[in-house]
Design a protein around this motif. Structure first.
Motif, PDB file in Angstrom:
ATOM      1  N   GLU A 269      15.323   8.256  32.106  1.00 57.34           N
ATOM      2  CA  GLU A 269      15.102   7.679  30.777  1.00 57.34           C
ATOM      3  C   GLU A 269      15.671   8.594  29.683  1.00 57.34           C
ATOM      4  O   GLU A 269      16.261   8.110  28.708  1.00 57.34           O
ATOM      5  CB  GLU A 269      13.592   7.475  30.562  1.00 57.34           C
ATOM      6  CG  GLU A 269      13.263   6.828  29.227  1.00 57.34           C
ATOM      7  CD  GLU A 269      11.758   6.627  29.074  1.00 57.34           C
ATOM      8  OE1 GLU A 269      11.245   7.031  28.013  1.00 57.34           O
ATOM      9  OE2 GLU A 269      11.155   6.085  30.020  1.00 57.34           O
ATOM     10  N   ASP A 270      15.510   9.894  29.837  1.00 57.71           N
ATOM     11  CA  ASP A 270      16.086  10.846  28.888  1.00 57.71           C
ATOM     12  C   ASP A 270      17.601  10.738  28.853  1.00 57.71           C
ATOM     13  O   ASP A 270      18.217  10.761  27.780  1.00 57.71           O
ATOM     14  CB  ASP A 270      15.668  12.276  29.233  1.00 57.71           C
ATOM     15  CG  ASP A 270      14.180  12.496  29.081  1.00 57.71           C
ATOM     16  OD1 ASP A 270      13.575  11.872  28.196  1.00 57.71           O
ATOM     17  OD2 ASP A 270      13.631  13.307  29.852  1.00 57.71           O
TER      18      ASP A 270
ATOM     19  N   ASP B  54      19.385   8.109  29.688  1.00 55.22           N
ATOM     20  CA  ASP B  54      19.736   6.807  29.131  1.00 55.22           C
ATOM     21  C   ASP B  54      19.686   6.861  27.590  1.00 55.22           C
ATOM     22  O   ASP B  54      20.562   6.288  26.918  1.00 55.22           O
ATOM     23  CB  ASP B  54      18.795   5.724  29.640  1.00 55.22           C
ATOM     24  CG  ASP B  54      19.002   5.455  31.131  1.00 55.22           C
ATOM     25  OD1 ASP B  54      20.051   5.853  31.671  1.00 55.22           O
ATOM     26  OD2 ASP B  54      18.087   4.872  31.734  1.00 55.22           O
ATOM     27  N   ARG B  55      18.705   7.526  27.031  1.00 51.74           N
ATOM     28  CA  ARG B  55      18.606   7.655  25.567  1.00 51.74           C
ATOM     29  C   ARG B  55      19.708   8.527  25.004  1.00 51.74           C
ATOM     30  O   ARG B  55      20.139   8.356  23.874  1.00 51.74           O
ATOM     31  CB  ARG B  55      17.251   8.224  25.178  1.00 51.74           C
ATOM     32  CG  ARG B  55      16.134   7.197  25.261  1.00 51.74           C
ATOM     33  CD  ARG B  55      14.856   7.761  24.757  1.00 51.74           C
ATOM     34  NE  ARG B  55      14.523   8.870  25.695  1.00 51.74           N
ATOM     35  CZ  ARG B  55      13.531   9.710  25.537  1.00 51.74           C
ATOM     36  NH1 ARG B  55      12.773   9.636  24.474  1.00 51.74           N
ATOM     37  NH2 ARG B  55      13.276  10.645  26.405  1.00 51.74           N
ATOM     38  N   PHE B  56      20.153   9.485  25.780  1.00 52.12           N
ATOM     39  CA  PHE B  56      21.207  10.391  25.349  1.00 52.12           C
ATOM     40  C   PHE B  56      22.506   9.623  25.149  1.00 52.12           C
ATOM     41  O   PHE B  56      23.208   9.752  24.233  1.00 52.12           O
ATOM     42  CB  PHE B  56      21.402  11.505  26.359  1.00 52.12           C
ATOM     43  CG  PHE B  56      22.463  12.491  25.988  1.00 52.12           C
ATOM     44  CD1 PHE B  56      22.270  13.371  24.944  1.00 52.12           C
ATOM     45  CD2 PHE B  56      23.654  12.542  26.686  1.00 52.12           C
ATOM     46  CE1 PHE B  56      23.241  14.297  24.602  1.00 52.12           C
ATOM     47  CE2 PHE B  56      24.635  13.455  26.346  1.00 52.12           C
ATOM     48  CZ  PHE B  56      24.424  14.325  25.304  1.00 52.12           C
TER      49      PHE B  56
END
Length: 54
Positions: free
Chosen positions: A49-50, A52-54
């Motif tokens: 998830e981290d 993907d947000r990056f």
């Protein structure tokens, strides 16, 4: 860095003189740096998830 110190670093990570024909100085230094990071315990490890947000 001196030649002797460079060769010492190579022996610390198991690189032979013959292998040095195939590697750059930068790659050897990166490998030695990563060897030093092997035992580090990180407080937070990125999740998918981290990324993907990056």
């Amino acid at each position: 860095m001196t030649t002797a110190l460079f060769l010492l670093r190579c022996t610390e990570i198991g690189i032979s003189i013959a292998d040095l024909d195939l590697l750059t100085i930068g790659l050897v230094m990166d490998m030695w740096t990563e060897k030093g990071n092997d035992g580090v315990a990180y407080d937070k490890v990125a999740s998918q998830e981290d990324f993907d947000r990056f």
